[in-house]
Design an enzyme around this catalytic site. Sequence first.
Site, PDB file in Angstrom:
ATOM      1  N   HIS A  59      -3.419  -5.522   1.032  1.00 30.16           N
ATOM      2  CA  HIS A  59      -2.764  -5.723   2.338  1.00 30.16           C
ATOM      3  C   HIS A  59      -2.747  -7.198   2.749  1.00 30.16           C
ATOM      4  O   HIS A  59      -3.738  -7.672   3.326  1.00 30.16           O
ATOM      5  CB  HIS A  59      -3.536  -4.957   3.418  1.00 30.16           C
ATOM      6  CG  HIS A  59      -3.342  -3.486   3.394  1.00 30.16           C
ATOM      7  ND1 HIS A  59      -2.353  -2.859   4.122  1.00 30.16           N
ATOM      8  CD2 HIS A  59      -4.007  -2.504   2.749  1.00 30.16           C
ATOM      9  CE1 HIS A  59      -2.421  -1.548   3.928  1.00 30.16           C
ATOM     10  NE2 HIS A  59      -3.414  -1.298   3.097  1.00 30.16           N
ATOM     11  N   CYS A 108       0.831  -1.207   0.000  1.00 28.81           N
ATOM     12  CA  CYS A 108       0.000   0.000   0.000  1.00 28.81           C
ATOM     13  C   CYS A 108       0.873   1.268   0.000  1.00 28.81           C
ATOM     14  O   CYS A 108       1.523   1.534  -0.996  1.00 28.81           O
ATOM     15  CB  CYS A 108      -0.979  -0.038   1.173  1.00 28.81           C
ATOM     16  SG  CYS A 108      -2.326   1.132   0.965  1.00 28.81           S
ATOM     17  N   GLU A 142      -1.209  -8.493   5.257  1.00 32.54           N
ATOM     18  CA  GLU A 142      -1.235  -8.600   6.728  1.00 32.54           C
ATOM     19  C   GLU A 142      -2.652  -8.481   7.281  1.00 32.54           C
ATOM     20  O   GLU A 142      -2.918  -8.891   8.401  1.00 32.54           O
ATOM     21  CB  GLU A 142      -0.300  -7.547   7.363  1.00 32.54           C
ATOM     22  CG  GLU A 142      -0.867  -6.145   7.481  1.00 32.54           C
ATOM     23  CD  GLU A 142      -0.835  -5.366   6.173  1.00 32.54           C
ATOM     24  OE1 GLU A 142      -0.506  -5.950   5.129  1.00 32.54           O
ATOM     25  OE2 GLU A 142      -1.175  -4.162   6.201  1.00 32.54           O
TER      26      GLU A 142
END
Lengths: 80, 226
Positions: B198, B84, B200
């Site tokens: 993302h 990002c 994560e």
Amino acid sequence: MLFRAEITIKLKNGMLDPEAATIKNALKHLGYECRSVKQAAIFKLEFEADSRQNATDVAEGMCRRLLANPIIHDYDIELV
Amino acid sequence: MKIAILRFGGSNCDLDVQKALNNLGAETELVWYKEVLEGFDGVIIPGGFSYGDYLRAGAIAARTKIMQSVREMAEDGKPILGICNGAQILSESHLVPGTFTLNQYPKFVCKWVKLLKIGRSPFTTFSSEIVNLPIAHKEGRFVVPSQLLKELYENDQVVFKYVDDNGRPTSSANPNGSRDNIAAVSNLEKNVLAMMPHPERASEKLLGSVDGNVIFESMISYMNTL
């Protein structure tokens, strides 16, 4: 010598400008019909340089290294 | 084997990335941008809003001294992953081609997307073709000149595309107007990956998906071969 530079950073011709498109729409809501709306950023800088040529080179460097993104932007430098 | 997670003023996904990596048993260290980047085998630049996205997203962080060290690590073949805002920093650093700019509809987009694996890279050595990950950005529209885009395909540098449920890169599956639905792009050598989604945020069941783990696992496996 102190130089004043006005640097204009704008999107290259033909690049999509979603913000300008939104602004064009908002103007339309107010009754203003525009064929096109473009926007640009202007930086007004004051800095020391040895000569006019040197001042232009410095401003060029600022554009190339930070102020503009060469993939999407064109820039104009005007020494005032 | 140790992974550096960089922190700039305004980074905010650093701890999430660290938790995801620690869950996988990787050793990590948070590195503030003024510190020396030394003794690491890989780098992750996490998401956030470094320097308030002033000028352009990622532009200020890209010009910090620590990014010079990241460049040297990239030249040494070590894996560098930008997520990002981290992806925006990598493109602003010219470590990957193209640029990420304002979404086609200029608003923040936060949603789950399906990504089709296109190119080969050390970050995508897993078997699944499609992964589900969230995106959360306002400046994620991938822009690249046509000639360069051609080279990206020829050199296998397009790593992920936004696709629909059938795995097709349709315009309705494109969340931000990215050229050719491109969501992730790598450098020529493939060891630097810039991705807008993302991983994560899809690293534990509680978050709705664990698809992101395969990307980190790929990166870890690659580091073990170095």
